[in-house]
Design a protein around this motif. Structure first.
Motif, PDB file in Angstrom:
ATOM      1  N   UNK A   1       0.503  -1.124  -0.171  1.00 34.64           N
ATOM      2  CA  UNK A   1      -0.103   0.055  -0.127  1.00 34.64           C
ATOM      3  C   UNK A   1       0.505   0.922  -0.334  1.00 34.64           C
ATOM      4  N   UNK A   2       1.742   1.235   0.358  1.00 37.51           N
ATOM      5  CA  UNK A   2       2.677   2.269   0.220  1.00 37.51           C
ATOM      6  C   UNK A   2       2.445   3.149  -1.520  1.00 37.51           C
ATOM      7  N   UNK A   3       3.001   4.294  -0.721  1.00 38.04           N
ATOM      8  CA  UNK A   3       2.894   5.725  -1.966  1.00 38.04           C
ATOM      9  C   UNK A   3       1.192   4.999  -2.508  1.00 38.04           C
ATOM     10  N   UNK A   4       0.533   5.502  -2.205  1.00 32.29           N
ATOM     11  CA  UNK A   4      -1.387   5.476  -1.916  1.00 32.29           C
ATOM     12  C   UNK A   4      -1.989   6.732  -1.795  1.00 32.29           C
ATOM     13  N   UNK A   5      -2.837   6.891  -2.167  1.00 31.31           N
ATOM     14  CA  UNK A   5      -3.614   8.470  -1.404  1.00 31.31           C
ATOM     15  C   UNK A   5      -4.496   7.511  -1.592  1.00 31.31           C
ATOM     16  N   UNK A   6      -5.433   7.829   0.353  1.00 32.03           N
ATOM     17  CA  UNK A   6      -6.354   7.288   0.019  1.00 32.03           C
ATOM     18  C   UNK A   6      -7.994   7.654   0.982  1.00 32.03           C
ATOM     19  N   UNK A   7      -8.891   6.749   0.684  1.00 33.42           N
ATOM     20  CA  UNK A   7     -10.075   8.000   1.184  1.00 33.42           C
ATOM     21  C   UNK A   7     -11.089   6.768   1.966  1.00 33.42           C
ATOM     22  N   UNK A   8     -11.189   7.376   3.077  1.00 31.17           N
ATOM     23  CA  UNK A   8     -12.406   6.915   4.039  1.00 31.17           C
ATOM     24  C   UNK A   8     -14.001   6.491   3.595  1.00 31.17           C
ATOM     25  N   UNK A   9     -13.430   5.184   3.733  1.00 28.30           N
ATOM     26  CA  UNK A   9     -15.747   4.251   3.652  1.00 28.30           C
ATOM     27  C   UNK A   9     -16.646   5.184   4.395  1.00 28.30           C
ATOM     28  N   UNK A  10     -17.457   5.196   4.044  1.00 25.56           N
ATOM     29  CA  UNK A  10     -18.580   5.374   4.948  1.00 25.56           C
ATOM     30  C   UNK A  10     -20.000   4.358   4.447  1.00 25.56           C
TER      31      UNK A  10
END
Length: 464
Positions: A285-294
């Motif tokens: 997962x290194x270097x990734x941008x993430x968005x939290x789910x809902x």
């Protein structure tokens, strides 16, 4: 599949970075500032069990790789690996390039590379194999150190870690699907068993949905990355609380649901299930941008209870062998088409002139083609008679005196993509209506089932 194997398989769909577990030490001495620096990369901790476990390797092999500041290297080196502390709980053996005296190995290495531009890491010949001692207590941990010297370089080493015992999530193979309808939602159960000798305090699930499929549900305990990019896999990283005991069999609940999009054809769900904190997940997962789910929680459904144990919980997975492993690839092939076509050119030029021809290859869709084997989409060009090639665009290469091979250079061909090629020719002789051609190159397998119209696979190139 072992962690080292899964990292190679994901090279096409995920960015691999450095894992936690190695503290780099040392610095180049002042008198050697002008020499290239060869630095040991952060190495993931490994775990090994003293017990005989089905599907689990009795040994572990820390992987040594390096980065360098140099564009080329020419260095003879000696790596020094001190396993004195580790020898209290494990037996360590080394490859034949090493000499061992009192738990300290001196290993000869050659670092000779001409072109290192864009190279992420360079491997070592040196290998170390770790086997737990029979009386080593579960949960014990010890370090080893790596240092080195070289005639024409500076070696920067570090410290690695070995754990005794650990969880090991053996994932069942989900079902491959064919003829999946575009616009439908496919369901893939994800099940695993902890075949290790230590429990895990939690579970992480890392899911890759290749171009053409997407996650139908987004959970509050999952993060998402890469969605909406037609060239990249969409990732979901889910943190699931709850102890998983040795012998316990569990499943993600609910099962993974995937939307089969209009661009789907060759699609895949990659799944990795590991104890929370496992370094294999962290590397992927290194270097990734993430968005939290809902909305809602992804949980575990216990299918078979595990066995309670006094062993402490672990985060580092034991290496698995044979058909066992925490990583699986599932194919979901959609009932869809992708019509590729080529566009030729017409030009007029006098004898002695040069002329540039602009050509193209188009994926008319509706499907995006993702060829996981590594093949790209390409075209062959035959030059009109009476001409000599002068130059070409960078995505074309000369194959003979009168032919070129051109490629889009990517294993992913999105629907609607137009790949442009150009050739510059010298007109040696004016031949009325001299004709060459551009044609799809489908390789040894021939015309693919997904392309519905072979008639537009060839187009003329006409000169004068």
């Amino acid at each position: 599949m072992s962690h080292s194997q899964h990292r190679r398989a994901l090279a096409l769909v995920a960015t691999v970075g450095a894992a936690a577990g190695l503290a780099l030490t040392g610095a180049a001495p002042a008198h050697a500032d002008d020499r290239p620096v060869i630095t040991l990369q952060q190495t993931a901790p490994v775990a090994v069990s003293p017990a005989t476990l089905t599907g689990v390797s009795p040994t572990a092999m820390p992987y040594l790789s390096f980065t360098t500041t140099a564009s080329s290297l020419s260095a003879n080196a000696t790596l020094t690996i001190d396993v004195t502390q580790l020898s209290a709980i494990a037996n360590v053996t080394f490859s034949d390039n090493c000499t061992v005296v009192r738990h300290v190995a001196s290993c000869w290495e050659m670092f000779f590379y001409d072109d290192l531009s864009g190279v992420g890491s360079i491997g070592a010949v040196t290998q170390m194999t770790v086997r737990a001692k029979a009386d080593a207590p579960a949960g014990a941990s010890a370090d080893y150190t790596v240092s080195g010297t070289a005639d024409n370089a500076v070696i920067v080493g570090g410290t690695g870690t070995v754990d005794i015992g650990g969880p090991a999530y053996d994932q069942a193979q989900p079902k491959n699907l064919t003829g999946v309808a575009v616009g439908s939602t496919a369901t893939e159960p994800v099940r695993f068993t902890n075949i290790g000798d230590r429990p895990a305090d939690g579970t992480q699930a890392l899911l890759w949905a290749s171009p053409g499929i997407g996650f139908a549900r987004h959970f509050a305990n999952c993060r998402y990355s890469g969605e909406g990019d037609p060239r990249r896999a969409a990732l979901a990283l889910c943190d699931i609380p709850g102890e998983v005991l040795p012998g316990e069999k569990a499943a993600l609940a609910p099962a993974v649901r995937l939307d089969v999009e209009s661009t789907a054809y060759y699609t895949y769900l990659d799944t990795m299930i590991a104890p929370a904190g496992d370094p294999g997940i962290q590397q992927s997962i290194a270097g990734r941008q993430w968005t939290q789910g809902t909305g809602g929680q992804l949980t575990l459904r216990i299918l078979t209870p595990g066995t309670p144990t006094d062993a402490p919980s672990g985060t580092v997975s034991l290496s698995q062998r044979g058909a066992h492993g925490d990583y699986r690839i599932t194919s979901l092939q959609a009932a869809n088409t992708a019509d590729f076509s080529v566009t030729g050119a017409t030009a007029t030029a006098a004898q002695g002139d040069t002329v540039t021809l602009d050509l193209a290859m188009t994926n008319n869709g509706p499907a995006t083609i993702f060829d996981r084997s590594g093949e790209t989409r390409s075209a062959d060009i035959q030059l009109p008679p009476g001409t000599t090639p002068v130059s070409s665009s960078a995505n074309c290469s000369q194959q003979g005196a009168t032919s070129y091979h051109c490629t889009n250079g990517d294993i992913v061909s999105p629907a609607g993509e137009v790949s442009h090629f150009s050739l510059t020719l010298h007109v040696d002789e004016v031949i009325p209506a001299a004709q060459g051609s551009i044609s799809m190159d489908w390789g040894p397998s021939g015309h693919p089932a997904y392309d519905p119209d072979p008639a537009n696979d060839t187009s003329p190139i006409t000169l004068n």
